[in-house]
Design a protein around this motif. Structure first.
Motif, PDB file in Angstrom:
ATOM      1  N   ASN A  36      13.194 -17.644  17.752  1.00 17.11           N
ATOM      2  CA  ASN A  36      14.087 -16.628  18.332  1.00 17.11           C
ATOM      3  C   ASN A  36      15.521 -17.145  18.273  1.00 17.11           C
ATOM      4  N   GLY A  37      16.430 -16.284  17.801  1.00 18.43           N
ATOM      5  CA  GLY A  37      17.824 -16.685  17.689  1.00 18.43           C
ATOM      6  C   GLY A  37      18.167 -17.396  16.396  1.00 18.43           C
ATOM      7  N   ALA A  38      17.220 -17.454  15.468  1.00 17.63           N
ATOM      8  CA  ALA A  38      17.475 -18.164  14.211  1.00 17.63           C
ATOM      9  C   ALA A  38      18.366 -17.378  13.258  1.00 17.63           C
ATOM     10  N   GLY A  39      18.451 -16.043  13.429  1.00 19.42           N
ATOM     11  CA  GLY A  39      19.286 -15.216  12.561  1.00 19.42           C
ATOM     12  C   GLY A  39      18.545 -14.119  11.832  1.00 19.42           C
ATOM     13  N   LYS A  40      17.265 -13.914  12.153  1.00 23.50           N
ATOM     14  CA  LYS A  40      16.461 -12.933  11.433  1.00 23.50           C
ATOM     15  C   LYS A  40      16.957 -11.500  11.680  1.00 23.50           C
ATOM     16  N   THR A  41      17.068 -11.115  12.942  1.00 23.71           N
ATOM     17  CA  THR A  41      17.499  -9.746  13.248  1.00 23.71           C
ATOM     18  C   THR A  41      18.941  -9.513  12.817  1.00 23.71           C
ATOM     19  N   THR A  42      19.773 -10.529  12.926  1.00 26.45           N
ATOM     20  CA  THR A  42      21.159 -10.395  12.444  1.00 26.45           C
ATOM     21  C   THR A  42      21.167 -10.112  10.944  1.00 26.45           C
ATOM     22  N   THR A  43      20.293 -10.795  10.203  1.00 28.07           N
ATOM     23  CA  THR A  43      20.169 -10.532   8.757  1.00 28.07           C
ATOM     24  C   THR A  43      19.801  -9.076   8.504  1.00 28.07           C
ATOM     25  N   PHE A  44      18.799  -8.587   9.226  1.00 21.20           N
ATOM     26  CA  PHE A  44      18.385  -7.195   9.053  1.00 21.20           C
ATOM     27  C   PHE A  44      19.535  -6.238   9.366  1.00 21.20           C
ATOM     28  N   ARG A  45      20.251  -6.501  10.434  1.00 18.35           N
ATOM     29  CA  ARG A  45      21.321  -5.588  10.850  1.00 18.35           C
ATOM     30  C   ARG A  45      22.474  -5.570   9.855  1.00 18.35           C
ATOM     31  N   MET A  46      22.704  -6.674   9.160  1.00 13.88           N
ATOM     32  CA  MET A  46      23.728  -6.675   8.111  1.00 13.88           C
ATOM     33  C   MET A  46      23.269  -5.882   6.899  1.00 13.88           C
ATOM     34  N   ILE A  47      21.992  -6.020   6.527  1.00 12.48           N
ATOM     35  CA  ILE A  47      21.467  -5.231   5.410  1.00 12.48           C
ATOM     36  C   ILE A  47      21.575  -3.740   5.721  1.00 12.48           C
ATOM     37  N   LEU A  48      21.278  -3.396   6.966  1.00 12.38           N
ATOM     38  CA  LEU A  48      21.300  -2.000   7.393  1.00 12.38           C
ATOM     39  C   LEU A  48      22.712  -1.476   7.663  1.00 12.38           C
ATOM     40  N   ASN A  49      23.699  -2.356   7.589  1.00  9.71           N
ATOM     41  CA  ASN A  49      25.097  -2.010   7.851  1.00  9.71           C
ATOM     42  C   ASN A  49      25.337  -1.631   9.314  1.00  9.71           C
ATOM     43  N   PHE A  50      24.494  -2.131  10.211  1.00 10.02           N
ATOM     44  CA  PHE A  50      24.753  -1.959  11.640  1.00 10.02           C
ATOM     45  C   PHE A  50      25.889  -2.875  12.077  1.00 10.02           C
ATOM     46  N   ILE A  51      25.962  -4.053  11.440  1.00  9.09           N
ATOM     47  CA  ILE A  51      27.066  -4.971  11.663  1.00  9.09           C
ATOM     48  C   ILE A  51      27.569  -5.430  10.297  1.00  9.09           C
ATOM     49  N   THR A  52      28.804  -5.883  10.242  1.00  7.95           N
ATOM     50  CA  THR A  52      29.433  -6.264   8.979  1.00  7.95           C
ATOM     51  C   THR A  52      29.426  -7.777   8.829  1.00  7.95           C
ATOM     52  N   ALA A  53      29.056  -8.242   7.651  1.00 11.02           N
ATOM     53  CA  ALA A  53      29.066  -9.679   7.365  1.00 11.02           C
ATOM     54  C   ALA A  53      30.502 -10.190   7.302  1.00 11.02           C
ATOM     55  N   ASP A  54      30.711 -11.438   7.707  1.00 13.65           N
ATOM     56  CA  ASP A  54      32.025 -12.066   7.566  1.00 13.65           C
ATOM     57  C   ASP A  54      32.324 -12.347   6.104  1.00 13.65           C
ATOM     58  N   GLN A  55      31.269 -12.743   5.380  1.00 16.00           N
ATOM     59  CA  GLN A  55      31.419 -12.949   3.933  1.00 16.00           C
ATOM     60  C   GLN A  55      30.049 -12.820   3.277  1.00 16.00           C
ATOM     61  N   GLY A  56      30.065 -12.641   1.963  1.00 15.50           N
ATOM     62  CA  GLY A  56      28.824 -12.478   1.217  1.00 15.50           C
ATOM     63  C   GLY A  56      28.611 -11.046   0.773  1.00 15.50           C
ATOM     64  N   ASP A  57      27.609 -10.851  -0.076  1.00 15.36           N
ATOM     65  CA  ASP A  57      27.325  -9.536  -0.659  1.00 15.36           C
ATOM     66  C   ASP A  57      25.878  -9.153  -0.405  1.00 15.36           C
ATOM     67  N   ILE A  58      25.665  -7.849  -0.203  1.00 15.73           N
ATOM     68  CA  ILE A  58      24.328  -7.261  -0.124  1.00 15.73           C
ATOM     69  C   ILE A  58      24.273  -6.170  -1.183  1.00 15.73           C
ATOM     70  N   LEU A  59      23.409  -6.343  -2.179  1.00 14.83           N
ATOM     71  CA  LEU A  59      23.360  -5.428  -3.321  1.00 14.83           C
ATOM     72  C   LEU A  59      21.979  -4.797  -3.438  1.00 14.83           C
ATOM     73  N   TRP A  60      21.968  -3.516  -3.775  1.00  8.58           N
ATOM     74  CA  TRP A  60      20.730  -2.801  -4.086  1.00  8.58           C
ATOM     75  C   TRP A  60      20.827  -2.329  -5.531  1.00  8.58           C
ATOM     76  N   ASP A  61      19.928  -2.821  -6.378  1.00  8.98           N
ATOM     77  CA  ASP A  61      19.958  -2.526  -7.817  1.00  8.98           C
ATOM     78  C   ASP A  61      21.337  -2.787  -8.417  1.00  8.98           C
ATOM     79  N   GLY A  62      21.968  -3.867  -7.947  1.00  8.92           N
ATOM     80  CA  GLY A  62      23.219  -4.325  -8.538  1.00  8.92           C
ATOM     81  C   GLY A  62      24.485  -3.757  -7.934  1.00  8.92           C
ATOM     82  N   HIS A  63      24.378  -2.874  -6.920  1.00 12.11           N
ATOM     83  CA  HIS A  63      25.581  -2.294  -6.318  1.00 12.11           C
ATOM     84  C   HIS A  63      25.466  -2.325  -4.796  1.00 12.11           C
ATOM     85  N   PRO A  64      26.585  -2.300  -4.083  1.00 14.23           N
ATOM     86  CA  PRO A  64      26.528  -2.247  -2.621  1.00 14.23           C
ATOM     87  C   PRO A  64      25.789  -0.995  -2.157  1.00 14.23           C
ATOM     88  N   LEU A  65      25.045  -1.126  -1.072  1.00 14.96           N
ATOM     89  CA  LEU A  65      24.295   0.005  -0.537  1.00 14.96           C
ATOM     90  C   LEU A  65      25.240   1.137  -0.120  1.00 14.96           C
TER      91      LEU A  65
END
Length: 298
Positions: A36-65
């Motif tokens: 708990n608290g390792a970063g799993k749910t935070t990872t999911f929330r960034m993929i879902l765009n509930f929260i914004t990453a400070d840096q890095g990219d999330i791509l679906w089939d080569g483009h941002p979601l």
């Protein structure tokens, strides 16, 4: 295909996710594990765009979601979010229509989905009138009925008995066979080991394991030894390189510093001939998880 590249997220001075990268291909299941608290749910929330990453990219089939891409996504949150006083069929239809399905198509498929997950209750029941396990099945049907191409499941096995957990596993495998990219978190290492094609382990936001279950287990070598012989507990623990020992009657389970220690023990155990058991194997995923959790941060 989902690609996560060098994702980082901080909250004040706390680093929740630190330079995380992974890929989930079509028809692949990736397990995301960690305390708990390792970063799993935070990872999911960034993929879902509930929260914004400070840096890095999330791509679906080569483009941002994009907003349109989210229509092919299915998300099961750890905190379930359906409406207890609303009819089951109405809310499944409501959420499916938000993802682009037509109401008549949802109605035509409901019986099939109820049968698949063995829901005990009527489609016209209010959610609050179903058992907790059946409420969870309704949430899962809501997540999957539009046949999403990207599926995120946050602790989907939480609170399920073995029979319903098996039904859920079957449902996840069905979606994998349909070509979906699936990423899920769980504290049940047996489920992770049985389901995952690949896995990521996070510790304090950092990736400490990344690979297939076999790759990760084999990287530790055959450091788990099961033995039944004339050797006593005191004799076994005295061998250099024996780190832990558990006893069950005349049978012992040893954790070794390196696989080579087993050869020394085997020679000693068999000096008088036959012994009932000697088996060296890689540690289970659960044992590796406990070892990694217990390690000091580098």
């Amino acid at each position: 295909m989902l690609e996560v590249n060098k994702l980082t997220k901080t909250f004040g001075s706390m680093v929740a996710v630190d330079n995380e990268s992974f890929t989930v291909r079509p028809g692949e299941i990736m397990g995301l594990i960690g305390q708990n608290g390792a970063g799993k749910t935070t990872t999911f929330r960034m993929i879902l765009n509930f929260i914004t990453a400070d840096q890095g990219d999330i791509l679906w089939d080569g483009h941002p979601l994009t907003n349109k891409d989210y229509d092919i996504l299915g998300y099961l949150p750890e905190e379930r979010g359906l409406y207890p006083k609303m009819r089951v069929d109405q809310q499944i239809s409501y959420f499916a229509q938000l993802r682009g399905m037509k109401a008549k198509d949802v109605d035509a498929q409901l019986d099939k989905w109820f049968d698949r997950f063995q829901v005990k209750g009527k489609k016209s029941d209010k959610l609050k009138d179903l058992s907790k396990g059946n409420q969870q099945k309704i949430q899962l049907i809501t997540t999957l009925i539009h046949m999403p191409k990207l599926i995120i499941l946050d602790e989907p096995f939480s609170g399920l008995d073995p029979v319903n957990a098996s039904l859920l596993q079957d449902g996840i495998n069905m979606m994998r066979d349909s070509g979906a990219c699936i990423i899920y978190s769980s504290h049940d290492m047996a489920n992770v080991e049985a389901l995952s094609d690949r896995l990521i382990m996070l510790k304090n936001g950092k990736t400490v394991l990344n690979g297939t279950v076999d790759e990760i287990r084999n990287s530790y070598g055959r450091i788990k030894l099961m033995i039944e012989s004339q050797l006593t507990r005191d004799e076994l623990i005295s061998f250099e390189g024996v780190e832990k020992i558990k006893q069950d009657g005349n049978r012992f389970e040893l954790m070794l510093k390196s696989p080579e220690v087993g050869q020394t023990i085997f020679t000693a155990a068999t000096k008088n001939g036959y012994i009932p058991e000697f088996s060296q194997q890689a540690p289970t995923l659960d044992e590796i998880f406990r070892m990694k959790v217990g390690e000091r941060d580098e």
